[in-house]
Design an enzyme around this catalytic site. Sequence first.
Site, short mmCIF file in Angstrom:
data_model
loop_
_atom_site.label_atom_id
_atom_site.label_comp_id
_atom_site.label_asym_id
_atom_site.label_seq_id
_atom_site.Cartn_x
_atom_site.Cartn_y
_atom_site.Cartn_z
N VAL A 1 50.00 38.95 52.13
CA VAL A 1 50.55 40.15 51.80
C VAL A 1 50.97 41.01 53.29
CG1 VAL A 1 51.38 42.08 50.28
CG2 VAL A 1 49.93 39.66 49.70
N GLY A 2 50.40 41.24 54.23
CA GLY A 2 50.52 41.69 54.88
C GLY A 2 51.21 41.75 56.20
N SER B 1 43.55 43.80 42.26
CA SER B 1 44.11 41.99 42.45
C SER B 1 43.45 41.97 40.77
CB SER B 1 42.05 41.03 42.58
OG SER B 1 42.65 39.57 41.72
N SER B 2 44.33 41.16 39.93
CA SER B 2 44.16 40.45 38.73
C SER B 2 43.01 40.79 38.13
CB SER B 2 45.44 40.42 38.09
OG SER B 2 45.34 38.53 38.50
N CYS B 3 42.48 39.83 38.60
CA CYS B 3 40.35 39.96 38.43
C CYS B 3 40.08 41.20 38.01
CB CYS B 3 40.01 39.05 39.40
SG CYS B 3 39.38 39.95 40.40
N PRO C 1 48.31 43.08 42.02
CA PRO C 1 49.21 42.68 41.91
C PRO C 1 48.90 40.46 41.34
CG PRO C 1 47.55 42.03 44.21
CD PRO C 1 47.41 43.01 43.33
N LYS D 1 36.86 45.21 44.10
CA LYS D 1 38.47 46.31 43.94
C LYS D 1 38.22 47.31 43.02
CE LYS D 1 40.68 43.67 46.75
NZ LYS D 1 41.34 43.70 47.87
N LEU E 1 49.72 35.76 43.54
CA LEU E 1 50.96 34.84 44.53
C LEU E 1 50.13 33.93 45.50
CD1 LEU E 1 49.38 39.00 46.08
CD2 LEU E 1 51.53 38.38 45.00
N ASP F 1 38.82 24.48 32.61
CA ASP F 1 39.73 25.73 32.65
C ASP F 1 39.81 27.24 32.92
OD1 ASP F 1 42.22 23.73 31.71
OD2 ASP F 1 41.49 24.34 29.71
N HIS G 1 44.49 28.56 46.08
CA HIS G 1 43.74 29.47 44.97
C HIS G 1 45.34 28.04 44.23
CE1 HIS G 1 43.38 32.99 45.93
NE2 HIS G 1 43.23 33.04 45.30
N TYR H 1 33.82 40.24 44.13
CA TYR H 1 35.01 40.54 44.27
C TYR H 1 35.75 41.34 43.76
CZ TYR H 1 39.73 39.87 45.85
OH TYR H 1 41.46 39.90 46.69
#
Length: 311
Positions: A16-17, A108-110, A164, A141, A167, A273, A180, A137
């Site tokens: 991202v950076g 992060s969406s997590c 986000p 965040k 990504l 899954d 990922h 993590y």
Amino acid sequence: MKLSSNIYIAGHRGMVGSAIKKILESKGYSNLTYRTHNELDLTDQREVDSFFEEEKPEYVFLAAAKVGGILANSTYPADFIYQNLMIEANVIHAAYKYGTKKLLFLGSSCIYPKFAPQPMKEEYLLTGELEETNEAYAIAKIAGIRLCKHYNQQYGTNFMSVMPTNLYGPNDNFDLQTSHVLPALIRKFHEAKINSKQNVIIWGTGSPRREFLHVNDMAAACIYLMEKYDAFNIDEFINIGVGEDITIKELAEIIGDIIGYEGEIVYDTSKPDGTPQKLLDVSRLNELGWRFSISLREGIAQTYEWYLSTK
């Protein structure tokens, strides 16, 4: 931001950076500041304090983080929570201390509960238990989001947070042990093609649904928000995504088609899954005037070209 503003990009060599840096340069921003990890250890409070005292950046993109997939998060949880907490606390506090005008923190969406309703709205934060495999993590965040919120509340700072979705793109991690799902599949299909393998084995049933955003779109959204909005406009934090998802099976078929792999795709249903669906509600972002522009197929094709260029 003015084109001459002193802008610090923390994590400028990450996915991202580096995308943020590239877009800012293309837009004519001429006073960008960044340091490698060897030059500035963001987990070291004294180093960060000295850097901010000397440079006094007006704007900060906090894209530096320790990141990884399920295996890495499960294996090194202490590293993930410690390093991310230290980076966030040091940079956010120094930004306040030395008068940074605006800071944007990447989450992060997590952060959302494991079984949050879909699509996930910003207000679902802290309404349920987190996914165990990346809890460390996620907690780090969440702490970053709350740091921004409470510094704004107590000190009147202008620190915003963005969340986000998944990504992908140039400078992604293609290591099969720590990457990922999307970059891992690109590598798997590429190696299967060049080695003439009869099949590609994918964990799980292929039924989980995931949302994917190209990193250039992510960077563009971050810059858009920094240029046009203040923290109070986005109500603590804001999701960044496309608002659409696909199954892992559909993703695998698209990647296999782009790479030109003609073998069989086999799903190892003895493997987990993970979360059934992870889709962000991006209505707030859309209302602020931003939408994604790179389609998934186009973005994967570009990412594969970049991957080939590194071989």
